[in-house]
Design a protein around this motif. Sequence first.
Motif, PDB file in Angstrom:
ATOM      1  N   VAL A  63       0.687  -1.367  -0.017  1.00 15.92           N
ATOM      2  CA  VAL A  63      -0.005   0.220  -0.076  1.00 15.92           C
ATOM      3  C   VAL A  63       0.876   1.300   0.099  1.00 15.92           C
ATOM      4  N   GLY A  64       0.443   2.222  -0.910  1.00 13.14           N
ATOM      5  CA  GLY A  64       1.372   3.399  -1.191  1.00 13.14           C
ATOM      6  C   GLY A  64       2.504   3.213  -2.237  1.00 13.14           C
ATOM      7  N   GLU A  65       2.706   2.003  -2.633  1.00 14.92           N
ATOM      8  CA  GLU A  65       3.745   1.971  -3.810  1.00 14.92           C
ATOM      9  C   GLU A  65       3.163   2.402  -4.905  1.00 14.92           C
ATOM     10  N   ALA A  66       3.701   2.877  -5.846  1.00 13.77           N
ATOM     11  CA  ALA A  66       3.349   3.541  -7.139  1.00 13.77           C
ATOM     12  C   ALA A  66       2.993   2.517  -7.998  1.00 13.77           C
ATOM     13  N   ALA A  67       1.870   2.996  -8.852  1.00 16.38           N
ATOM     14  CA  ALA A  67       1.206   1.952  -9.821  1.00 16.38           C
ATOM     15  C   ALA A  67       0.891   2.733 -11.010  1.00 16.38           C
ATOM     16  N   VAL A  68       1.160   2.121 -12.188  1.00 14.94           N
ATOM     17  CA  VAL A  68       0.897   2.772 -13.485  1.00 14.94           C
ATOM     18  C   VAL A  68       0.093   1.742 -14.158  1.00 14.94           C
ATOM     19  N   VAL A  69      -0.947   2.463 -14.918  1.00 14.95           N
ATOM     20  CA  VAL A  69      -1.954   1.735 -15.595  1.00 14.95           C
ATOM     21  C   VAL A  69      -1.823   1.797 -17.232  1.00 14.95           C
ATOM     22  N   ILE A  70      -1.768   0.910 -17.881  1.00 15.58           N
ATOM     23  CA  ILE A  70      -1.683   1.112 -19.229  1.00 15.58           C
ATOM     24  C   ILE A  70      -2.770   0.123 -20.090  1.00 15.58           C
ATOM     25  N   GLY A  71      -3.491   0.799 -20.822  1.00 17.22           N
ATOM     26  CA  GLY A  71      -4.460   0.148 -21.671  1.00 17.22           C
ATOM     27  C   GLY A  71      -4.941   1.074 -22.778  1.00 17.22           C
ATOM     28  N   SER A  72      -6.375   0.890 -23.050  1.00 18.24           N
ATOM     29  CA  SER A  72      -7.081   1.552 -24.081  1.00 18.24           C
ATOM     30  C   SER A  72      -8.393   2.226 -23.444  1.00 18.24           C
ATOM     31  N   PRO A  73      -8.386   3.395 -22.536  1.00 15.58           N
ATOM     32  CA  PRO A  73      -9.633   3.656 -21.967  1.00 15.58           C
ATOM     33  C   PRO A  73     -10.395   4.630 -23.341  1.00 15.58           C
ATOM     34  N   LEU A  74     -11.661   4.212 -23.238  1.00 12.32           N
ATOM     35  CA  LEU A  74     -12.496   4.993 -24.228  1.00 12.32           C
ATOM     36  C   LEU A  74     -11.826   4.922 -25.601  1.00 12.32           C
ATOM     37  N   GLY A  75     -11.284   3.892 -26.015  1.00 12.20           N
ATOM     38  CA  GLY A  75     -10.714   3.689 -27.375  1.00 12.20           C
ATOM     39  C   GLY A  75      -9.181   4.389 -27.340  1.00 12.20           C
ATOM     40  N   PHE A  76      -8.799   5.272 -26.564  1.00 15.17           N
ATOM     41  CA  PHE A  76      -7.429   5.819 -26.827  1.00 15.17           C
ATOM     42  C   PHE A  76      -6.616   4.807 -26.674  1.00 15.17           C
ATOM     43  N   THR A  77      -5.985   4.099 -27.418  1.00 12.41           N
ATOM     44  CA  THR A  77      -4.893   3.185 -27.189  1.00 12.41           C
ATOM     45  C   THR A  77      -3.572   3.504 -26.703  1.00 12.41           C
ATOM     46  N   ASN A  78      -2.879   2.838 -26.088  1.00 11.14           N
ATOM     47  CA  ASN A  78      -1.731   3.047 -25.258  1.00 11.14           C
ATOM     48  C   ASN A  78      -1.703   4.137 -24.354  1.00 11.14           C
ATOM     49  N   THR A  79      -2.696   4.443 -23.599  1.00  7.72           N
ATOM     50  CA  THR A  79      -2.700   5.470 -22.677  1.00  7.72           C
ATOM     51  C   THR A  79      -2.412   4.982 -21.236  1.00  7.72           C
ATOM     52  N   VAL A  80      -1.465   5.938 -20.603  1.00  2.00           N
ATOM     53  CA  VAL A  80      -0.740   5.582 -19.600  1.00  2.00           C
ATOM     54  C   VAL A  80      -1.387   6.640 -18.280  1.00  2.00           C
ATOM     55  N   THR A  81      -1.784   5.968 -17.216  1.00  4.00           N
ATOM     56  CA  THR A  81      -2.137   6.827 -15.994  1.00  4.00           C
ATOM     57  C   THR A  81      -1.310   6.503 -14.791  1.00  4.00           C
TER      58      THR A  81
END
Length: 346
Positions: free
Chosen positions: A143-161
């Motif tokens: 808990v508290g560790e950094a996390a990066v999400v990679i995927g295609s939200p709303l069809g926007f491919t290769n999106t990083v949050t």
Amino acid sequence: MPGPLRIATLTAVLLTGAVSGCTSIFAPQPGATSSRDATPAPGPSAPGEAMSIPDLVDAVEPSVVTIFTGGGLGSGVVYTAGGAIITNEHVVRGATEVDVAFADGQRVAGTVVATDPIVDIAVVQADRTGLPPAEFTTELPEVGEAAVVIGSPLGFTNTVTSGIISALHREIPGSASSGQSLVDLIQTDAAISPGNSGGAVVNLRGQIIGISEAYIPPSAGAVALGFAIPAATATEVADQLLEDGTAEHAFLGLRPGAITPQIAEQLGVPQDDGVVVLSVVDGGPADEAGLRPGDVLVRLDDEELRSPEDLLGSLRRRDPGDAVTIEYLRGSEPQTTEATLDARPR
């Protein structure tokens, strides 16, 4: 109650789907990692060394794909060099053939190999080889560790949050009523949106720590509440699906329900939390242990049971054949029994 939960798959008509869930039993093995058929996608940092987010994206993005079905799209993660892709079952539900798009722009046909709706994991075989498998860690993040999400939200491919790990072992209250409860999940504040389902949640070492699953939308009053299936669970199920097309899950043989003050009064039990037994499968573990409808389960081994999701989350961390001690109330009388878990019928 956090409000309605949204499965993070983008459909052609609606941006969100229905509640989904899972009741399986795959516990993490601390420190282990899994990567199939080839070494992980190369990155600029040595193994185990934290990367900058741009370097992490360069290393992991080739292993994250977009999956197109007839009704919408989701995301996926490369599991083997030979083209096996892990995604969510709800991404490919009802489909046998899909299209798989890669970060390099290539788009190929894919076949749904096998699915497991209990855990919400599926394996898709892409018509492409020589792929860079992602590295999956079976160690839970902190808990508290950094996390990066990679995927295609709303069809926007290769999106990083990006964000952090907000909590572990999360259960979504009320999700068991859908027949599939969402339990034992990783919670993150990294943005997860429709289309992210099946995509990667990554630590700063470039390891997959989770498969994006669902989120609670802002319309429910939530801010950055996203959930992922732990990588250990995803890979355990994927390995079984690749082996013989099915996955085993622990089965107690009863239908659980939430207890309310009104039900507690009707049953004559002195508390309004726990798991009420709604029905028992003839000849199943609960039946053989002497449980019957109207009993209220309050503890499984050393784990307190306050809701049906607590019970299903506890079962997920166990295997068929495990013996468990169950504490329950029959009316106002406390009782204890033993049960040996079966494999869930297929």
